[in-house]
Design an enzyme around this catalytic site. Sequence first.
Site, mmCIF file in Angstrom:
data_model
loop_
_atom_site.group_PDB
_atom_site.id
_atom_site.type_symbol
_atom_site.label_atom_id
_atom_site.label_comp_id
_atom_site.label_asym_id
_atom_site.label_seq_id
_atom_site.Cartn_x
_atom_site.Cartn_y
_atom_site.Cartn_z
ATOM 1 C CB SER A 185 -0.900 0.004 1.238
ATOM 2 O OG SER A 185 -1.537 1.259 1.405
ATOM 3 C CE1 TYR B 186 -3.954 -1.713 5.554
ATOM 4 C CE2 TYR B 186 -3.139 0.478 4.998
ATOM 5 C CZ TYR B 186 -3.614 -0.755 4.606
ATOM 6 O OH TYR B 186 -3.744 -1.067 3.260
#
Length: 205
Positions: free
Chosen positions: A100, A113
């Site tokens: 990501s 995250y």
Amino acid sequence: MTVVAGSIKGAGGEAAYHLTEVSERSSLEDLVKFAISKYGKVDSLVNNAGLMLFSDWKDVAVDDWDKMIDTNIRGYLHAIAAALPGMIAQGHGKILNMSSVAGLHVGGSSGVYSATKFFIRGITESLRKELGVEHGIQVSMISPGVIDTGWADKVNNSKGKKAAQELNKIAITPEQVADAVAYALDQPNNLTINDIVIHPTKQDW
């Protein structure tokens, strides 16, 4: 999954599925056994399971932290452990880890995250250096920005849900990311795509 497999077959492709819980090592081992029984071997592994739950550190959202660690870290390691021995034995294979842009830039309310995505970047580089050089296995990573996968609706924290829903307004589609995946995997054995970053044009991080 039945719908997805059916749509692939309807378009003239080949598809099979096996329900899997990535946080359980035995479940990934069963998936690889299923793939080998169906197709004879595993040529490519795409690590794509991911969970993004927003919260501030002061919220001490330990349950959410554990869920992300189980999926985003343990899930990847379990899949690699299950598929890697066969790839080494056959002398080739492709491992594609979905990361990501959060593995490049830490955003607000997403510390854990982002940390899991930095982890993915670290293991991908380590895998590439060892497996590529010693065993000819291609290891790649794709780092997408915001994708409209319905993830915003799964955020429990009220502040986090609002932030997620705002982000989702500019999201790119899963199909656009799939094009990048196909490109990374569709390379000859002597060429490895190290990292592709793909994000919405209006995403500023």
